[in-house]
Design a protein around this motif. Sequence first.
Motif, PDB file in Angstrom:
ATOM      1  N   ARG A 272       0.827  -1.211   0.000  1.00  0.00           N
ATOM      2  CA  ARG A 272       0.000   0.000   0.000  1.00  0.00           C
ATOM      3  C   ARG A 272       0.857   1.255   0.000  1.00  0.00           C
ATOM      4  O   ARG A 272       0.418   2.322  -0.429  1.00  0.00           O
ATOM      5  CB  ARG A 272      -0.930   0.000   1.211  1.00  0.00           C
ATOM      6  N   TRP A 328      -4.847  -5.385   2.506  1.00  0.00           N
ATOM      7  CA  TRP A 328      -6.128  -4.726   2.235  1.00  0.00           C
ATOM      8  C   TRP A 328      -6.397  -3.581   3.216  1.00  0.00           C
ATOM      9  O   TRP A 328      -6.959  -2.554   2.837  1.00  0.00           O
ATOM     10  CB  TRP A 328      -7.270  -5.736   2.305  1.00  0.00           C
ATOM     11  N   ASP A 330      -8.567  -3.229   5.604  1.00  0.00           N
ATOM     12  CA  ASP A 330      -9.954  -2.844   5.901  1.00  0.00           C
ATOM     13  C   ASP A 330     -10.744  -3.911   6.649  1.00  0.00           C
ATOM     14  O   ASP A 330     -11.945  -3.753   6.875  1.00  0.00           O
ATOM     15  CB  ASP A 330     -10.688  -2.478   4.611  1.00  0.00           C
ATOM     16  N   ARG A 339     -13.550  -9.593  -4.088  1.00  0.00           N
ATOM     17  CA  ARG A 339     -13.646  -8.133  -4.100  1.00  0.00           C
ATOM     18  C   ARG A 339     -13.832  -7.611  -5.528  1.00  0.00           C
ATOM     19  O   ARG A 339     -13.374  -6.526  -5.874  1.00  0.00           O
ATOM     20  CB  ARG A 339     -12.375  -7.527  -3.489  1.00  0.00           C
TER      21      ARG A 339
END
Length: 773
Positions: A272, A328, A330, A339
């Motif tokens: 990320r 992810w 989340d 997803r």
Amino acid sequence: MATAEEFKTIGAGRAVFTRPEPVEGPVAWLDSPQAVIQFVQRDDVADTIVLARGGTTTFLTPALTAGVKGVITLQGAPESHLGILSREYGIPCVMGVQFEDGVRSSRGEIIPADGAVVRLDISTPEGRVAIEPGAPSEGGRGEPTAEEQALAAQMEQVIPLLHHFRGEVPHGAEGDQQLRDRLKTDVSVLSDESLRRRLTPDEINDFNDYAAWNVWDALALRSTEGESGLIPRQEYEAFGCINQYLRFPTFVDVITEKLGVDGVIELGAIPRREPGSKVNQLHLWCSAITPLFGRGLLHKLGLIDLDHDTDGVEKLVQFQRRLMAGFWGDGGELFSSSRGYRAPVLDRSWIDRFAADVQPFSGDDQRGLYQRFNATTEITGFLLHFDNRSGLCDSGPYPLPDGGFMIVRDHFLHDPAYHWHDVAEDLPHALTQAMVFHPKDDLQVNVLDIGTLFSEPSNYLDSLTGMAVYARDRYDTPVEELRRVDEDEMRLILERCDTTTTKLYKRIASMSPRDKIMCGAQVYYTEFVAPLARRAGVWEQLVEEHDFFEIDPLAMEAYYPLVRDKQAAAIVPQAFLMGLLSPPVSHVGGIDASAHAEHFPLLHRIALRGMLPDPPQAVGALAEAGLVATTAAGALLSEAGTAVHQALLAAERGGADTERLQAVYDRFLPINGDFKAACARWHDADEGARAALLADLSALVDRVEPALRRSGEVVARFADYGPRLRAALSAAEAGDHEQVTSPQTDSLHTVWMELHEDYIQILEIDRELEGSY
């Protein structure tokens, strides 16, 4: 020059991408690395359509980088590595072609004659190959032999499995929902509570069940890929995955002890924050999937039982879940397939920076440079990583304010963990491409859990409108030093990639098969833990204190059946096709062999046939128990069913006088050879010869019946083969000649083949070592 109407269609396959214009040129048959090397030295490479046997990338690397006009393969599918790369280059490619006319190769395949002009029509997903009038021909395919008939029947059974997991669950969002509806637990949801405790056996088995479908969803069509010609990938993948399974739990312990649970989650969050890192979606996915695949292979080889290292299995599954929780960020679903096949995880600040740097292409020349750069660096990464996806990872799609979208793609070109990367020392560790698309028509883009983009329609690069390129020079270069690559440096990198691939291709071609397998296995074994260990600060500890590069003794025990006995070539495609992953944890979820003892005869019949057409009604109960999968083509054993069958067969074997049965089998073998020879003559025999052959077959049944009676005294079901052979023989003598060799009925050949397989299984005979087929 012949007109389009004068060309004759001689074969069809699957087009990698569609384009209205056909492509035409002389064909060159490439069946060895030496043939490829010689071919690229010719002056007419850019005008030539190459034909290869298998659907793998690295075998044709020099031809693709030299810019051939088109590609045809006898095996493989557009979802293969070669399909991906020919798409990136924009080279028309038709895969899995069966030719109806032409000349014979050294192996007897029908192919167009070298130098004949062929025409590729890729205007539809069914690509067609036509040939100029007057091309050399040794006649058409003719009537299929008994072997070809059996292969065709096998393919009829395979095709439904390419489109429905174990004959039931489809690809895509619909399949994802069906699998999640079947789960007993919430293991696919990355809740904080579930990340901080040990997983239950039911959770482990649910993970395995979903992950098996997830593997199939991404890789089922690789089962049709065929052989490489350069790198024995099935062998090294199997061997590497097995060594992972046996050694990775220890490495997981070291990383987790150093970082703690929160630290592992944070480790998974690196994708990320950072482009150009091998801590990415593919590597996180493989941290558990590939070692569990190795467990399934060991079980398939009979080298471990269901109770083997279940603690290690739990560690692998939970480690991956923690990494993906960071990825992810989340607390939602574990897999991209749950997803909507989207993975837009990179921080928006990076996307904004990249978008500001991307300039729209000013014309075809600039567009061609960027597309060639994308394809060439991608194929270089494939070759440096021994023909696997470790050198590539996509993320996205990232929506843009103007209605377009961005894909961020990393290509990895140098890693000091591999000694052969000395040929790439002047290349960056990673190149990051910010690729901007503005589709004119509907374009469905999916980013799979293996970090690879697929689209529908497949020629997504037609919508590419701009790109910016960045370099991360070494694996430990701080991400703040990610630098922009201008077009002059892009051209320099292209030259260096060409030099690298030429050197490495020749080096690999000169290696022994064992060296190729060991290098490929080193990639598979190293890739999916070394980047994590480096970032965790324990890489040197793994190398020095845990002998990281050593091979587990059980892995070496598996090496010989995988390679010498050629079992990898059979097991790996089957595993992709069936979505075979780790077998269930023993005696969890009702999988208890003794509870299914009454169904052993039916389980055994399915095991003998592989796929049982028109199964009896009783198969329904086995399907409900998860032991059997039913398809339009018939019934086949699930992984759990295979485990139960093996346990029940082992119990039967333990109570049988196998020495006495072996003595009978030794007398059966000469009769078996005569029977196979008679069946081989049957196909081409005329009516008169067939009458004589029926008499020969009747005599062979007479000869085998005493052996069947004696075998029946040891294991009762062997006595049933005699009446079944007599029934097929009587039908054939009455004029139903399908009852001699047809694979679709209880023909003489089918029953005899089942009989032979029964001896093989209960006596634990290795066909390869015995030379018995």
